[in-house]
Enzyme design. Structure first.
Site, PDB file in Angstrom:
ATOM      1  N   THR A 126       4.010  -1.461  10.033  1.00 17.96           N
ATOM      2  CA  THR A 126       2.552  -1.581  10.189  1.00 17.96           C
ATOM      3  C   THR A 126       2.138  -3.001  10.563  1.00 17.96           C
ATOM      4  O   THR A 126       2.845  -3.963  10.236  1.00 17.96           O
ATOM      5  CB  THR A 126       1.870  -1.170   8.855  1.00 17.96           C
ATOM      6  OG1 THR A 126       0.524  -1.635   8.848  1.00 17.96           O
ATOM      7  CG2 THR A 126       2.547  -1.792   7.648  1.00 17.96           C
ATOM      8  N   ASP A 127       0.967  -3.111  11.178  1.00 18.18           N
ATOM      9  CA  ASP A 127       0.426  -4.447  11.480  1.00 18.18           C
ATOM     10  C   ASP A 127       0.067  -5.217  10.209  1.00 18.18           C
ATOM     11  O   ASP A 127      -0.131  -6.433  10.249  1.00 18.18           O
ATOM     12  CB  ASP A 127      -0.797  -4.355  12.417  1.00 18.18           C
ATOM     13  CG  ASP A 127      -1.959  -3.516  11.887  1.00 18.18           C
ATOM     14  OD1 ASP A 127      -1.858  -2.955  10.783  1.00 18.18           O
ATOM     15  OD2 ASP A 127      -2.982  -3.420  12.601  1.00 18.18           O
ATOM     16  N   GLU A 128      -0.012  -4.497   9.072  1.00 22.16           N
ATOM     17  CA  GLU A 128      -0.433  -5.164   7.834  1.00 22.16           C
ATOM     18  C   GLU A 128       0.618  -6.144   7.325  1.00 22.16           C
ATOM     19  O   GLU A 128       0.320  -6.994   6.487  1.00 22.16           O
ATOM     20  CB  GLU A 128      -0.789  -4.120   6.766  1.00 22.16           C
ATOM     21  CG  GLU A 128      -1.811  -3.151   7.317  1.00 22.16           C
ATOM     22  CD  GLU A 128      -2.596  -2.374   6.284  1.00 22.16           C
ATOM     23  OE1 GLU A 128      -2.649  -2.787   5.118  1.00 22.16           O
ATOM     24  OE2 GLU A 128      -3.173  -1.341   6.670  1.00 22.16           O
ATOM     25  N   TYR A 151       0.803  -2.687  -0.856  1.00 22.23           N
ATOM     26  CA  TYR A 151       1.254  -1.805   0.234  1.00 22.23           C
ATOM     27  C   TYR A 151       1.920  -2.621   1.337  1.00 22.23           C
ATOM     28  O   TYR A 151       3.054  -2.341   1.744  1.00 22.23           O
ATOM     29  CB  TYR A 151       0.076  -1.009   0.815  1.00 22.23           C
ATOM     30  CG  TYR A 151       0.381  -0.389   2.166  1.00 22.23           C
ATOM     31  CD1 TYR A 151       1.346   0.612   2.290  1.00 22.23           C
ATOM     32  CD2 TYR A 151      -0.273  -0.821   3.326  1.00 22.23           C
ATOM     33  CE1 TYR A 151       1.643   1.154   3.536  1.00 22.23           C
ATOM     34  CE2 TYR A 151       0.017  -0.279   4.568  1.00 22.23           C
ATOM     35  CZ  TYR A 151       0.984   0.710   4.669  1.00 22.23           C
ATOM     36  OH  TYR A 151       1.287   1.246   5.893  1.00 22.23           O
ATOM     37  N   LYS A 155       5.907  -2.700   2.724  1.00 21.06           N
ATOM     38  CA  LYS A 155       6.303  -2.444   4.119  1.00 21.06           C
ATOM     39  C   LYS A 155       7.063  -3.648   4.696  1.00 21.06           C
ATOM     40  O   LYS A 155       8.060  -3.480   5.401  1.00 21.06           O
ATOM     41  CB  LYS A 155       5.073  -2.131   4.979  1.00 21.06           C
ATOM     42  CG  LYS A 155       4.339  -0.857   4.620  1.00 21.06           C
ATOM     43  CD  LYS A 155       5.179   0.394   4.737  1.00 21.06           C
ATOM     44  CE  LYS A 155       5.603   0.700   6.160  1.00 21.06           C
ATOM     45  NZ  LYS A 155       6.378   1.976   6.222  1.00 21.06           N
TER      46      LYS A 155
HETATM   47  P1  NAD Z   1       0.965   9.634   4.851  1.00 19.64           P
HETATM   48  O1  NAD Z   1       0.588   9.049   3.541  1.00 19.64           O
HETATM   49  O2  NAD Z   1       0.042  10.583   5.536  1.00 19.64           O
HETATM   50  O3  NAD Z   1       2.367  10.383   4.729  1.00 19.64           O
HETATM   51  C1  NAD Z   1       3.453   9.840   4.045  1.00 19.64           C
HETATM   52  C2  NAD Z   1       4.485  10.951   3.900  1.00 19.64           C
HETATM   53  O4  NAD Z   1       5.640  10.408   3.228  1.00 19.64           O
HETATM   54  C3  NAD Z   1       4.003  12.120   3.050  1.00 19.64           C
HETATM   55  O5  NAD Z   1       4.353  13.342   3.678  1.00 19.64           O
HETATM   56  C4  NAD Z   1       4.752  11.956   1.736  1.00 19.64           C
HETATM   57  O6  NAD Z   1       4.978  13.184   1.072  1.00 19.64           O
HETATM   58  C5  NAD Z   1       6.038  11.312   2.206  1.00 19.64           C
HETATM   59  N1  NAD Z   1       6.721  10.534   1.158  1.00 19.64           N
HETATM   60  C6  NAD Z   1       6.165   9.584   0.350  1.00 19.64           C
HETATM   61  N2  NAD Z   1       7.106   9.093  -0.493  1.00 19.64           N
HETATM   62  C7  NAD Z   1       8.266   9.744  -0.204  1.00 19.64           C
HETATM   63  C8  NAD Z   1       9.577   9.665  -0.714  1.00 19.64           C
HETATM   64  N3  NAD Z   1       9.885   8.839  -1.715  1.00 19.64           N
HETATM   65  N4  NAD Z   1      10.532  10.455  -0.169  1.00 19.64           N
HETATM   66  C9  NAD Z   1      10.219  11.319   0.839  1.00 19.64           C
HETATM   67  N5  NAD Z   1       8.986  11.446   1.359  1.00 19.64           N
HETATM   68  C10 NAD Z   1       8.021  10.665   0.843  1.00 19.64           C
HETATM   69  O7  NAD Z   1       1.305   8.386   5.773  1.00 19.64           O
HETATM   70  P2  NAD Z   1       1.035   8.112   7.317  1.00 19.64           P
HETATM   71  O8  NAD Z   1      -0.314   7.560   7.475  1.00 19.64           O
HETATM   72  O9  NAD Z   1       1.480   9.281   8.116  1.00 19.64           O
HETATM   73  O10 NAD Z   1       2.060   6.914   7.541  1.00 19.64           O
HETATM   74  C11 NAD Z   1       3.420   7.173   7.909  1.00 19.64           C
HETATM   75  C12 NAD Z   1       4.144   5.872   8.103  1.00 19.64           C
HETATM   76  O11 NAD Z   1       3.466   5.084   9.090  1.00 19.64           O
HETATM   77  C13 NAD Z   1       4.201   5.000   6.849  1.00 19.64           C
HETATM   78  O12 NAD Z   1       5.452   4.389   6.788  1.00 19.64           O
HETATM   79  C14 NAD Z   1       3.097   3.985   7.076  1.00 19.64           C
HETATM   80  O13 NAD Z   1       3.383   2.789   6.395  1.00 19.64           O
HETATM   81  C15 NAD Z   1       3.161   3.807   8.560  1.00 19.64           C
HETATM   82  N6  NAD Z   1       1.914   3.391   9.216  1.00 19.64           N
HETATM   83  C16 NAD Z   1       0.746   4.069   8.995  1.00 19.64           C
HETATM   84  C17 NAD Z   1      -0.406   3.697   9.663  1.00 19.64           C
HETATM   85  C18 NAD Z   1      -1.699   4.449   9.485  1.00 19.64           C
HETATM   86  O14 NAD Z   1      -2.721   4.020  10.048  1.00 19.64           O
HETATM   87  N7  NAD Z   1      -1.738   5.564   8.785  1.00 19.64           N
HETATM   88  C19 NAD Z   1      -0.376   2.606  10.539  1.00 19.64           C
HETATM   89  C20 NAD Z   1       0.829   1.945  10.743  1.00 19.64           C
HETATM   90  C21 NAD Z   1       1.964   2.346  10.079  1.00 19.64           C
HETATM   91  P1  TYD Z   2      -8.082   2.113   5.518  1.00 17.67           P
HETATM   92  O1  TYD Z   2      -8.334   3.361   6.288  1.00 17.67           O
HETATM   93  O2  TYD Z   2      -7.886   2.208   4.039  1.00 17.67           O
HETATM   94  O3  TYD Z   2      -6.876   1.368   6.225  1.00 17.67           O
HETATM   95  P2  TYD Z   2      -6.270  -0.123   5.973  1.00 17.67           P
HETATM   96  O4  TYD Z   2      -6.917  -0.722   4.782  1.00 17.67           O
HETATM   97  O5  TYD Z   2      -4.837   0.172   5.726  1.00 17.67           O
HETATM   98  O6  TYD Z   2      -6.551  -0.871   7.228  1.00 17.67           O
HETATM   99  O7  TYD Z   2      -9.301   1.114   5.762  1.00 17.67           O
HETATM  100  C1  TYD Z   2      -9.671   0.718   7.064  1.00 17.67           C
HETATM  101  C2  TYD Z   2     -10.817  -0.262   6.938  1.00 17.67           C
HETATM  102  O8  TYD Z   2     -11.942   0.401   6.361  1.00 17.67           O
HETATM  103  C3  TYD Z   2     -10.511  -1.444   6.036  1.00 17.67           C
HETATM  104  O9  TYD Z   2     -11.138  -2.606   6.547  1.00 17.67           O
HETATM  105  C4  TYD Z   2     -11.128  -1.046   4.721  1.00 17.67           C
HETATM  106  C5  TYD Z   2     -12.349  -0.233   5.143  1.00 17.67           C
HETATM  107  N1  TYD Z   2     -12.750   0.828   4.199  1.00 17.67           N
HETATM  108  C6  TYD Z   2     -14.086   0.918   3.774  1.00 17.67           C
HETATM  109  O10 TYD Z   2     -14.947   0.114   4.177  1.00 17.67           O
HETATM  110  N2  TYD Z   2     -14.413   1.923   2.916  1.00 17.67           N
HETATM  111  C7  TYD Z   2     -13.508   2.821   2.449  1.00 17.67           C
HETATM  112  O11 TYD Z   2     -13.879   3.712   1.656  1.00 17.67           O
HETATM  113  C8  TYD Z   2     -12.148   2.721   2.903  1.00 17.67           C
HETATM  114  C9  TYD Z   2     -11.118   3.701   2.424  1.00 17.67           C
HETATM  115  C10 TYD Z   2     -11.822   1.706   3.771  1.00 17.67           C
END
Ligand code: NAD
Ligand code: TYD
Length: 342
Positions: A126-128, A151, A155
């Site tokens: 992630t970019d985080e 988090y 990562k």
């Molecule tokens: P999500 O929370 O929707 O899904 C996570 C999945 O992982 C779930 O199906 C959960 O059951 C499974 N999981 C959790 N712990 C586990 C374990 N110990 N063993 C097996 N399975 C397990 O997440 P997402 O938003 O789809 O993100 C997926 C990946 O992408 C993550 O690694 C996250 O850090 C990364 N990512 C997400 C975003 C975003 O905007 N959502 C952006 C950049 C990177």
């Molecule tokens: P989020 O979707 O939780 O992603 P991340 O924190 O991993 O970037 O949040 C996106 C942005 O929205 C972040 O700046 C936090 C803000 N946010 C709110 O303002 N209200 C909310 O209820 C949530 C969940 C996030």
């Protein structure tokens, strides 16, 4: 590459990636390995459940025996690791599972990839991991990792382990660092699906602080295409940023969302901010562009398309929002929202 283990494949991005890969590569077998935490949802994979090239294994990436059994049983040659705890706010309340899965779980998968001599291990990051980015700068892949939430730290730790396995053991690895994804099947704790579903129900939208934090909202399908490209043409040992290269303030995101759904601005509530809230993320995406990838959607298109998907797919999110989610919502937002009423 033929038999691909997709860990976390029942989550948001993982399930979109599974659907993409089954559709695009008729010769690949896709094995989803997922613990089915609160965020894992087999409804996301309903459209492929009858596909003979798709298999599901319920398992934890922290469990080396089940990981090894699965690799043997399905003759796995490639791992793509999406499995993680993914919500920053939950990581602030309860970091434990983040560290277990993000650090120890990543180690278990890397060790299995090494012992079985797999062709490739790909880590979804992630970019985080870069932390807050000051105005005027965009992160490049070689920047120092500077995570600021539990988090992000989990990562970043995963990325460091992946790099260590490349250097120490020559494990064929790649990493992608995506910005905020939006689109179908995102658990409605993340801001865009939370706000879309609240707006559809006429409920308040809890915007943190002044709402001027900046994120690079990207369409999940674009992210999946870029991961696919890195998997097939990325250089081993390298990380690739994936985003749009354009960040947007949360206040703008909310305006677009409300306008798309035809709901009033009056739903917006400025609530107490998240502790340690990173104000800005911004990715330099020259490296992935050089592989021949471009995002197909602007952030605005991605937000509009996502809002429409939630409007049209109540079957998917209503049951989630009526379950465990209610307790979470009260803990996370109850006091903060009530404070805006006085
Ligand atoms: P999500 O929370 O929707 O899904 C996570 C999945 O992982 C779930 O199906 C959960 O059951 C499974 N999981 C959790 N712990 C586990 C374990 N110990 N063993 C097996 N399975 C397990 O997440 P997402 O938003 O789809 O993100 C997926 C990946 O992408 C993550 O690694 C996250 O850090 C990364 N990512 C997400 C975003 C975003 O905007 N959502 C952006 C950049 C990177
Ligand atoms: P989020 O979707 O939780 O992603 P991340 O924190 O991993 O970037 O949040 C996106 C942005 O929205 C972040 O700046 C936090 C803000 N946010 C709110 O303002 N209200 C909310 O209820 C949530 C969940 C996030």
């Amino acid at each position: 590459m033929k038999n691909i283990l997709i860990t976390g494949g029942a989550g948001f991005i993982g399930s979109n990636f599974v659907i993409h890969m089954l559709d695009k590569y008729p010769e690949y077998n896709i094995i989803v390995y997922d613990k089915l935490t609160y965020a894992g949802n087999l409804d996301n994979l309903l459209s492929v459940s009858d596909n003979p090239r798709y298999h599901f294994v319920k398992g934890d990436i922290c469990d080396p025996l089940t990981v090894a059994e699965t690799i043997t049983r399905y003759n796995i040659d490639t791992i793509v690791n999406f499995a993680a705890e993914t919500h920053v706010d939950r990581s602030i309340m309860q970091p434990d599972a983040f560290i277990q899965t993000g650090v120890y779980g990543t180690y278990v998968l890397l060790e299995a990839a090494r012992q079985f001599g797999l062709e490739r291990y790909h880590q979804i990051s992630t970019d985080e991991v870069y932390g807050h980015i000051p105005a005027g700068y965009s992160s490049v892949e070689t920047d120092k990792l500077d995570p600021r939430s539990p988090y992000a730290a989990s990562k970043a730790s995963g990325d460091l382990l992946v790099n260590a396995y490349f250097i120490t053991y020559g494990l064929p690895v790649t990493i992608t660092r995506g910005s905020n994804n939006i689109g179908p099947f995102q658990y409605p704790e993340k801001v865009v699906p939370l706000f879309a579903t609240n707006a559809l129900d006429g409920l308040p939208l809890p915007l943190y602080g002044d709402g001027r934090q900046m994120r690079e909202y990207q369409y999940v399908g674009d992210h999946c295409e870029a991961i696919d490209l890195v998997l097939h043409t990325g250089k081993l040992g390298e990380a690739y940023n994936i985003g749009t290269g354009v960040e947007m303030e949360n206040v703008t995101m909310v305006e677009i969302l409300l306008e798309t759904l035809g709901r009033s601005h009056d739903l917006i509530r400025h609530v107490a901010d998240r502790p340690g809230h990173d104000r800005r993320y911004s990715l330099n995406i020259d490296k992935i562009r050089a592989l021949g990838w471009e995002p197909r959607h602007t952030a605005e298109e991605a937000i509009r398309q996502t809002a429409v998907w939630y409007r049209d797919n109540e079957w998917w999110w209503r049951k989630i929002k009526s379950g465990e989610f209610r307790q979470y919502y009260e803990t996370q937002y109850g006091e903060r929202l009530r404070a805006t009423e006085s």
